[in-house]
Design an enzyme around this catalytic site. Structure first.
Site, PDB file in Angstrom:
ATOM      1  N   ASP A 274       0.836  -1.201   0.000  1.00  0.00           N
ATOM      2  CA  ASP A 274       0.000   0.000   0.000  1.00  0.00           C
ATOM      3  C   ASP A 274       0.870   1.250   0.000  1.00  0.00           C
ATOM      4  O   ASP A 274       1.743   1.408   0.858  1.00  0.00           O
ATOM      5  CB  ASP A 274      -0.905   0.010   1.242  1.00  0.00           C
ATOM      6  CG  ASP A 274      -1.787   1.244   1.308  1.00  0.00           C
ATOM      7  OD1 ASP A 274      -2.929   1.174   0.829  1.00  0.00           O
ATOM      8  OD2 ASP A 274      -1.328   2.294   1.826  1.00  0.00           O
TER       9      ASP A 274
ATOM     10  N   HIS B  64      -7.991   9.533  -1.351  1.00  0.00           N
ATOM     11  CA  HIS B  64      -7.304   9.509  -0.060  1.00  0.00           C
ATOM     12  C   HIS B  64      -8.157  10.085   1.082  1.00  0.00           C
ATOM     13  O   HIS B  64      -8.178   9.542   2.189  1.00  0.00           O
ATOM     14  CB  HIS B  64      -5.983  10.270  -0.170  1.00  0.00           C
ATOM     15  CG  HIS B  64      -4.927   9.769   0.759  1.00  0.00           C
ATOM     16  ND1 HIS B  64      -3.591   9.723   0.431  1.00  0.00           N
ATOM     17  CD2 HIS B  64      -5.002   9.271   2.017  1.00  0.00           C
ATOM     18  CE1 HIS B  64      -2.906   9.226   1.438  1.00  0.00           C
ATOM     19  NE2 HIS B  64      -3.733   8.949   2.416  1.00  0.00           N
TER      20      HIS B  64
ATOM     21  N   TYR C  88       2.802  10.039  -0.224  1.00  0.00           N
ATOM     22  CA  TYR C  88       3.891   9.426   0.539  1.00  0.00           C
ATOM     23  C   TYR C  88       5.252   9.712  -0.092  1.00  0.00           C
ATOM     24  O   TYR C  88       6.281   9.562   0.571  1.00  0.00           O
ATOM     25  CB  TYR C  88       3.710   7.910   0.651  1.00  0.00           C
ATOM     26  CG  TYR C  88       2.478   7.436   1.377  1.00  0.00           C
ATOM     27  CD1 TYR C  88       1.628   8.328   2.044  1.00  0.00           C
ATOM     28  CD2 TYR C  88       2.139   6.083   1.390  1.00  0.00           C
ATOM     29  CE1 TYR C  88       0.490   7.876   2.684  1.00  0.00           C
ATOM     30  CE2 TYR C  88       1.004   5.626   2.039  1.00  0.00           C
ATOM     31  CZ  TYR C  88       0.177   6.527   2.675  1.00  0.00           C
ATOM     32  OH  TYR C  88      -0.946   6.076   3.306  1.00  0.00           O
TER      33      TYR C  88
ATOM     34  N   LYS D  45      -3.113   5.986  -4.013  1.00  0.00           N
ATOM     35  CA  LYS D  45      -4.225   6.898  -3.724  1.00  0.00           C
ATOM     36  C   LYS D  45      -4.000   8.260  -4.359  1.00  0.00           C
ATOM     37  O   LYS D  45      -2.861   8.721  -4.453  1.00  0.00           O
ATOM     38  CB  LYS D  45      -4.379   7.080  -2.205  1.00  0.00           C
ATOM     39  CG  LYS D  45      -4.312   5.789  -1.404  1.00  0.00           C
ATOM     40  CD  LYS D  45      -4.304   6.041   0.091  1.00  0.00           C
ATOM     41  CE  LYS D  45      -3.965   4.775   0.861  1.00  0.00           C
ATOM     42  NZ  LYS D  45      -2.538   4.454   0.828  1.00  0.00           N
TER      43      LYS D  45
END
Length: 274
Positions: free
Chosen positions: A47, A110, A52, A77
């Site tokens: 994931d 998200h 990120y 996401k």
């Protein structure tokens, strides 16, 4: 007894592993090594997310792993700043390129935010229709967000990834999602280590010869929750995966659920407005 590679059948018929690796706040060589270690240990679900900042490293580790693509389940996401129809389509192309994957297994919104998530969902439906994603879903959606989304959409989200752990069990949301065949997936399933000293969990862990973390993860999995514990430590990545050789009793499951205090450690989706 489930195996690390076993999965749940989503509402569109595809299989998603019950267990995977989360990569939040893991970057560079650190995340690359974590993904490599996880795949070597048998993890098959990874994931990540655009925000990120690690999609390229995740993608490189996947490519170098030698694991067949059809054995892997990769989630990413769309971030808040990219919400909207055209911007989501563009953001997806960026994520796909960074990951080095033509098809993403699961693409999520998200956060719901205030106004654009319906446009964003239309873009996800387009990507799904074009075969660019195998499943589409949401993250951090409350019941009212899901109800609003489903009023105007043609596809019910396959997954809702939310904060969930023994201090925040999201009972009503879990029930709603189960009713509508939306798979609940837990982020921060270990409450970022804040439950290590809990006496009840320590007692149950001792009884089973397991760690507190393993007991928490087992509690979630036995309730039909997909889990993606994050770690960049090889020993912890291994420890987290060793939850398939014991079972908690109904009494133990209930007592752990009794720890619920409505205690979030992340943002409240209704207060994170954009």
């Amino acid at each position: 007894m489930k195996h690390i590679a076993d999965g749940t059948i989503l509402n569109n018929g595809i299989t998603m592993p019950w267990f995977g690796l989360g990569t939040y706040k893991a970057e560079g060589e650190e995340v690359a090594k974590a993904v490599t270690t996880a795949l070597e240990l048998g993890y098959r679900s990874i994931d990540t997310a655009a925000v990120y900042g690690n999609e390229e490293e995740v993608g490189r580790s996947i490519a170098a792993s030698g694991v067949a693509r059809d054995e892997l389940f990769v989630t990413t996401k769309v971030w808040n700043d990219d919400q909207g129809f055209d911007t989501t389509l563009s953001a997806f192309e960026t994520s796909s390129r960074k990951l080095g994957l033509d098809v993403i297994d699961l693409y999520l919104i998200h956060w719901p935010g205030q106004s654009k998530y319906k446009e964003t969902w239309r873009a996800l439906e387009r990507l799904y229709a074009e075969g660019r994603v195998r499943a589409i879903g949401v993250s951090n959606f409350q019941i009212h967000h899901l109800q609003e989304l489903m009023k105007e959409s043609t596809i019910v989200p396959a997954v809702n990834q939310v904060e969930l752990h023994p201090r925040f069990i999201q009972k009503e949301l879990h029930a709603f999602c189960s009713e509508h065949q939306i798979q609940i997936e837990a982020w921060a399933p270990l409450m970022k280590g804040r439950l290590q000293e809990n006496e009840l969990l320590q007692s149950i862990a001792k009884k089973h010869g397991k760690t507190v973390a393993q007991v928490i993860l087992r509690w979630e999995m036995q309730q039909g929750i997909v889990i993606i514990p994050k770690s960049v430590t090889s020993s912890r990545i291994k420890e987290n995966s060793e939850i398939f050789d014991f079972e908690l009793s109904a009494e133990e499951l209930g007592s752990i659920s009794g720890l619920d205090a409505g205690e979030r450690i992340g943002s409240d989706p209704d207060k994170l407005l954009f």
